[in-house]
Design a protein around this motif. Structure first.
Motif, PDB file in Angstrom:
ATOM      1  N   LEU A 187       0.821  -1.214   0.000  1.00  0.00           N
ATOM      2  CA  LEU A 187       0.000   0.000   0.000  1.00  0.00           C
ATOM      3  C   LEU A 187       0.854   1.263   0.000  1.00  0.00           C
ATOM      4  N   ALA A 188       2.065   1.168   0.604  1.00  0.00           N
ATOM      5  CA  ALA A 188       2.925   2.349   0.732  1.00  0.00           C
ATOM      6  C   ALA A 188       3.713   2.646  -0.535  1.00  0.00           C
ATOM      7  N   GLY A 189       3.599   1.800  -1.530  1.00  0.00           N
ATOM      8  CA  GLY A 189       4.360   2.050  -2.764  1.00  0.00           C
ATOM      9  C   GLY A 189       5.792   1.577  -2.678  1.00  0.00           C
ATOM     10  N   VAL A 190       6.084   0.734  -1.691  1.00  0.00           N
ATOM     11  CA  VAL A 190       7.463   0.259  -1.506  1.00  0.00           C
ATOM     12  C   VAL A 190       7.756  -0.907  -2.436  1.00  0.00           C
ATOM     13  N   ALA A 191       6.811  -1.814  -2.556  1.00  0.00           N
ATOM     14  CA  ALA A 191       7.017  -3.000  -3.399  1.00  0.00           C
ATOM     15  C   ALA A 191       5.725  -3.286  -4.160  1.00  0.00           C
ATOM     16  N   ALA A 192       5.823  -3.290  -5.467  1.00  0.00           N
ATOM     17  CA  ALA A 192       4.631  -3.478  -6.291  1.00  0.00           C
ATOM     18  C   ALA A 192       4.092  -4.898  -6.135  1.00  0.00           C
ATOM     19  N   PRO A 193       2.796  -5.045  -5.915  1.00  0.00           N
ATOM     20  CA  PRO A 193       2.227  -6.396  -5.829  1.00  0.00           C
ATOM     21  C   PRO A 193       2.226  -7.069  -7.199  1.00  0.00           C
ATOM     22  N   ARG A 194       2.190  -8.406  -7.154  1.00  0.00           N
ATOM     23  CA  ARG A 194       2.186  -9.149  -8.425  1.00  0.00           C
ATOM     24  C   ARG A 194       0.847  -8.951  -9.146  1.00  0.00           C
ATOM     25  N   GLY A 195      -0.201  -8.797  -8.371  1.00  0.00           N
ATOM     26  CA  GLY A 195      -1.515  -8.587  -8.975  1.00  0.00           C
ATOM     27  C   GLY A 195      -2.355  -7.670  -8.115  1.00  0.00           C
ATOM     28  N   GLY A 196      -3.442  -7.155  -8.700  1.00  0.00           N
ATOM     29  CA  GLY A 196      -4.334  -6.274  -7.966  1.00  0.00           C
ATOM     30  C   GLY A 196      -3.989  -4.815  -8.163  1.00  0.00           C
ATOM     31  N   ASN A 197      -4.763  -3.983  -7.489  1.00  0.00           N
ATOM     32  CA  ASN A 197      -4.584  -2.538  -7.646  1.00  0.00           C
ATOM     33  C   ASN A 197      -4.445  -1.872  -6.283  1.00  0.00           C
ATOM     34  N   VAL A 198      -3.695  -0.806  -6.276  1.00  0.00           N
ATOM     35  CA  VAL A 198      -3.576   0.032  -5.084  1.00  0.00           C
ATOM     36  C   VAL A 198      -3.879   1.462  -5.512  1.00  0.00           C
ATOM     37  N   ARG A 199      -4.683   2.133  -4.732  1.00  0.00           N
ATOM     38  CA  ARG A 199      -4.965   3.546  -4.996  1.00  0.00           C
ATOM     39  C   ARG A 199      -4.846   4.314  -3.691  1.00  0.00           C
ATOM     40  N   ILE A 200      -4.103   5.404  -3.749  1.00  0.00           N
ATOM     41  CA  ILE A 200      -3.987   6.296  -2.593  1.00  0.00           C
ATOM     42  C   ILE A 200      -4.610   7.622  -3.018  1.00  0.00           C
ATOM     43  N   GLY A 201      -5.736   7.948  -2.419  1.00  0.00           N
ATOM     44  CA  GLY A 201      -6.443   9.168  -2.838  1.00  0.00           C
ATOM     45  C   GLY A 201      -6.795   9.122  -4.308  1.00  0.00           C
ATOM     46  N   GLY A 202      -6.993   7.946  -4.826  1.00  0.00           N
ATOM     47  CA  GLY A 202      -7.347   7.784  -6.239  1.00  0.00           C
ATOM     48  C   GLY A 202      -6.153   7.672  -7.166  1.00  0.00           C
ATOM     49  N   HIS A 203      -4.926   7.806  -6.614  1.00  0.00           N
ATOM     50  CA  HIS A 203      -3.725   7.758  -7.461  1.00  0.00           C
ATOM     51  C   HIS A 203      -3.021   6.407  -7.308  1.00  0.00           C
ATOM     52  N   ASP A 204      -2.501   5.918  -8.440  1.00  0.00           N
ATOM     53  CA  ASP A 204      -1.784   4.636  -8.442  1.00  0.00           C
ATOM     54  C   ASP A 204      -0.303   4.883  -8.078  1.00  0.00           C
ATOM     55  N   PRO A 205       0.161   4.356  -6.946  1.00  0.00           N
ATOM     56  CA  PRO A 205       1.566   4.610  -6.573  1.00  0.00           C
ATOM     57  C   PRO A 205       2.565   3.833  -7.421  1.00  0.00           C
ATOM     58  N   TYR A 206       2.084   2.950  -8.277  1.00  0.00           N
ATOM     59  CA  TYR A 206       3.006   2.166  -9.109  1.00  0.00           C
ATOM     60  C   TYR A 206       2.988   2.583 -10.575  1.00  0.00           C
ATOM     61  N   ALA A 207       2.368   3.713 -10.837  1.00  0.00           N
ATOM     62  CA  ALA A 207       2.424   4.281 -12.192  1.00  0.00           C
ATOM     63  C   ALA A 207       3.290   5.530 -12.114  1.00  0.00           C
ATOM     64  N   ALA A 208       4.268   5.629 -13.014  1.00  0.00           N
ATOM     65  CA  ALA A 208       5.234   6.735 -12.935  1.00  0.00           C
ATOM     66  C   ALA A 208       4.531   8.086 -12.921  1.00  0.00           C
ATOM     67  N   SER A 209       3.443   8.205 -13.689  1.00  0.00           N
ATOM     68  CA  SER A 209       2.795   9.515 -13.817  1.00  0.00           C
ATOM     69  C   SER A 209       2.058   9.915 -12.538  1.00  0.00           C
ATOM     70  N   SER A 210       1.486   8.950 -11.838  1.00  0.00           N
ATOM     71  CA  SER A 210       0.669   9.299 -10.669  1.00  0.00           C
ATOM     72  C   SER A 210       1.372   9.008  -9.341  1.00  0.00           C
ATOM     73  N   ARG A 211       2.551   8.396  -9.400  1.00  0.00           N
ATOM     74  CA  ARG A 211       3.249   8.035  -8.155  1.00  0.00           C
ATOM     75  C   ARG A 211       3.536   9.246  -7.252  1.00  0.00           C
ATOM     76  N   PRO A 212       4.049  10.356  -7.812  1.00  0.00           N
ATOM     77  CA  PRO A 212       4.308  11.507  -6.929  1.00  0.00           C
ATOM     78  C   PRO A 212       3.046  11.974  -6.206  1.00  0.00           C
ATOM     79  N   SER A 213       1.926  11.996  -6.920  1.00  0.00           N
ATOM     80  CA  SER A 213       0.675  12.446  -6.291  1.00  0.00           C
ATOM     81  C   SER A 213       0.273  11.497  -5.179  1.00  0.00           C
ATOM     82  N   ALA A 214       0.438  10.186  -5.416  1.00  0.00           N
ATOM     83  CA  ALA A 214       0.059   9.198  -4.401  1.00  0.00           C
ATOM     84  C   ALA A 214       0.966   9.325  -3.174  1.00  0.00           C
ATOM     85  N   LEU A 215       2.273   9.449  -3.417  1.00  0.00           N
ATOM     86  CA  LEU A 215       3.212   9.470  -2.286  1.00  0.00           C
ATOM     87  C   LEU A 215       3.086  10.749  -1.473  1.00  0.00           C
TER      88      LEU A 215
END
Lengths: 250, 430
Positions: free
Chosen positions: A48-76
């Protein structure tokens, strides 16, 4: 609003599932993530913290994906993560450590002293700002670790076993701190100690064997077992019996 | 300044680094004091020790920042990909700062003894850049060892490994990628080779970029489009430059054929030293004048000018030339009269002295040796009795007019390079 959302999170280690389709959501207030050692709590928090990407599934922090380069800064930016133990190079003072973390969190230079001051005040460590981290007690180190998570005043706090290794007095102090922090944030508090969540968490997620066994109000879990008399008749006792019923019976 | 820079191992052990650098520079005395270019080269050469120390400190830092929980904290941060660059950059920056401080101190020491002229600032800059590049590359290698090993034992491993690599390169006579060669002797007439130093700086630049990219790939959580190609390009660049250096094996120091700036003093003879190494000039001019007096009294024509032999410079046959056995002797404020007598016994830089096909005839050495001893005896610096058993011993006891006659003739032959007409002194019969 659900600030932390995990859907179908899959994590495996050496071919063995550690998290097996975990789904949860965390809103404002304190949510307890309860599980025995090895249940997958730390792995879930890291996912959930964006430290290690899960093999499957989705994580959203405030609607932002911490494992997508474009939205990671917003999530973190919305996130403060506190690992189980604070580790830092021994030469660092508390203030130095926090200032360095400010740099890594991209806090503007002019705002760093204020951010550090606020974070230290929030965890009652202002008078130990110049102390070396290696000289702090376990409780103080844990508070320093929480302070680093508070530097950007995040809306989400992920706390991994914050009371581990603390004496009863320090644990009580830390629980009070967590309660204060949860007043206006979404706090996910991972622990294997029922007492940690008994008074502070309004919502509980019980994790066992990499799966969610319970997800609901704390009172609901306590209500699943009757009053067996003696100590077990208290809310804490019923909560512990409810938790044990889930994990032993699983 | 971000705290990690102030708290890096090199910054905390700054006094140690200064002591190490100064110790290396001073370990073989201060023959370089009096020649700023030589000082620059000697200090740049200290990176052969300073580099491994910086590598060890960077490895120590890298290992300490490698803790699993700390890694987790760092990976949850917006700048996770660059979170550990400071391990390389901070230790490298401190190492370079130490080198610059010692360079500044070395220059100040030269100015203090009255020599501030640097003949080739470009050459000095190359030496400084080369030394700095070696330190940056050393920090990168140390950090990489610490990253891969993850234990403070990485520090001695990195330091010993890098030092061993430099020694191995020197012993195998292949280009030392982690050393700056220079400083063993003076730099008069020499300069740093631009191509060799550009390659050295390039190698360390590529190496450092590759290590930073490796950090980025290791710590970055999301896929980085740039880091992979940068790692590949940095590694390929470093390997390519190293290969070119090994194959071409360029000298880091080469002969500088540009005209030397001279400074001269004295009369009968006038003595000239390069402006970049003039410390002994006044003493030498006075001593040459004094020791030459018996030659003048004998009627020999002493060259009007004596000039230091400098590699790559054309010599004027009308001038006397001299070359000290050890360039370090010229940077002392005063030299050895015995050596000045040698200088005076060489009134012209005859081509035969530097003929690659073979040494000059033995008679040349014999007559110059007799002249040297005669000068010392006539100046009261040697006792004729000490040479009683030498072939020319009896001649030293001959009447002065006879000695002066041979000296006058022989000196003229040496001055005009008529070496085949030289004859040994003949002792009077009986």
């Amino acid at each position: 609003m659900q600030l932390v959302v995990g859907e179908g999170i899959l994590v495996a280690h050496q071919g063995r599932p550690v998290l097996d389709g975990v789904t949860l959501s965390v809103g404002t207030g304190i949510t307890g993530l309860l599980g025995v050692n090895g249940a997958g709590k730390s792995t879930l928090l890291r996912a959930l913290a964006g430290v290690a990407a899960p093999r499957g599934g989705n994580v959203r922090i405030g609607g932002h994906d911490p494992y997508a380069a474009s939205s990671r800064p917003s999530a973190l930016r919305l996130l403060g993560y506190v690992p189980q133990h604070l580790e830092a190079p021994p030469a660092f003072s508390v203030a130095d450590y926090l200032l360095h973390l400010c740099w890594l969190k991209a806090v503007p230079r002019r705002d760093r002293p204020d951010a550090v001051g606020r974070a230290l005040a929030a965890v009652d460590l202002t008078d130990r700002a110049s102390a070396r981290l290696s000289t702090l007690s376990g409780g103080m180190r844990q508070r320093a670790s929480i302070a680093q998570a508070l530097l950007t005043d995040p809306q989400v706090l992920l706390l991994d076993e914050p009371t581990t290794g603390l004496d009863p007095h320090q644990r009580a102090e830390l629980r009070a701190l967590v309660q204060r922090l949860g007043a206006d944030r979404a706090v996910l508090l991972a622990t294997h100690i029922v007492e940690d969540v008994e008074y502070v968490a309004h919502h509980l997620v019980v994790l066992h064997g990499g799966r969610v066994r319970f997800d609901g109000p704390t009172a609901e879990l306590a209500a699943t077992v009757g009053d067996g008399g003696g100590g077990a008749g208290t809310v804490g006792g019923r909560l512990e019996r409810g938790f044990l019923g889930l994990v032993v019976g699983a | 300044m971000i705290p990690a820079l102030r708290r890096c191992a090199a910054a905390r052990l700054l006094p140690l680094l200064l002591v190490v650098a100064a110790g290396v520079v001073l370990s073989r005395g201060t023959p370089w004091l009096g020649e700023p270019s030589w000082t620059v080269a000697r200090i740049a050469g200290s990176v052969i020790i300073l580099g491994p120390v910086v590598a060890g400190l960077a490895a120590m830092d890298a290992a300490r920042w490698n803790e699993e929980q700390l890694t987790a904290t760092l990976r949850a941060l917006p700048r996770s990909a660059v979170a550990r660059w400071h391990v390389v950059l901070a230790n490298a920056a401190v190492g370079v700062a130490v080198l610059l401080v010692v360079q500044a101190a070395g220059y100040a020491a030269n100015v203090a003894v009255g020599v501030g002229y640097v003949a080739s600032p470009g050459s000095a800059l190359l030496l400084v850049l080369g030394g700095g590049a070696v330190l940056v590359g050393s920090a990168a290698v140390g950090a990489l060892v610490g990253l891969l090993w993850g234990s403070v034992l990485a520090a001695p491993l990195a330091a010993a490994g890098l030092y061993g690599l430099a020694l191995l390169a020197l012993s195998l006579d292949v280009p030392a990628l982690f050393a700056v060669i220079g400083g063993a002797n003076g730099m008069v007439g020499l300069r740093a080779a631009t191509s060799a130093f550009v390659a050295l700086v390039g190698f360390h630049l590529f190496l450092t970029v590759a290590v930073l990219a490796a950090y980025t790939l290791r710590d970055g959580v999301v896929r980085r489009r740039v880091a992979g190609p940068v790692l590949g390009a940095g590694t390929a660049g470093a390997v390519a430059v190293a290969a070119v250096l090994v194959v071409t094996d360029p000298d880091q120091v080469v002969i500088d054929d540009r005209p030397v700036a001279w400074t001269c003093a004295g009369t009968e003879p006038r003595v000239c030293l390069p402006r970049e190494s003039p410390r002994q000039l006044d003493w030498l001019a006075a001593e040459m004048h004094e020791l030459a007096e018996p030659l003048v009294a004998a009627g020999a024509t002493v060259p009007a000018t004596y000039r230091l032999e400098v590699p790559g410079q054309r010599r004027d046959l009308a001038e006397g030339s001299f070359a000290p056995l050890d360039t370090g002797r010229l940077t002392r404020p005063a030299g050895d009269p015995q050596e000045v007598a040698v200088y005076l016994s060489t009134p012209a830089p005859c081509a035969a002295y530097s003929d690659p096909s073979g040494p000059p005839p033995a008679i040349v050495h014999e007559t110059r040796e007799v002249l040297r001893v005669w000068l010392l005896v006539r100046n009261g610096l040697a006792d004729p009795a000490d040479f009683r058993t030498a072939g020319f011993g009896p001649w030293l006891a001959a009447p002065l007019e006879e000695q002066e006659s041979w000296v006058r003739t022989t000196y003229e032959q040496l001055r005009s390079c008529e070496l085949d007409r030289l004859t040994p002194p003949v002792a009077p019969a009986g």
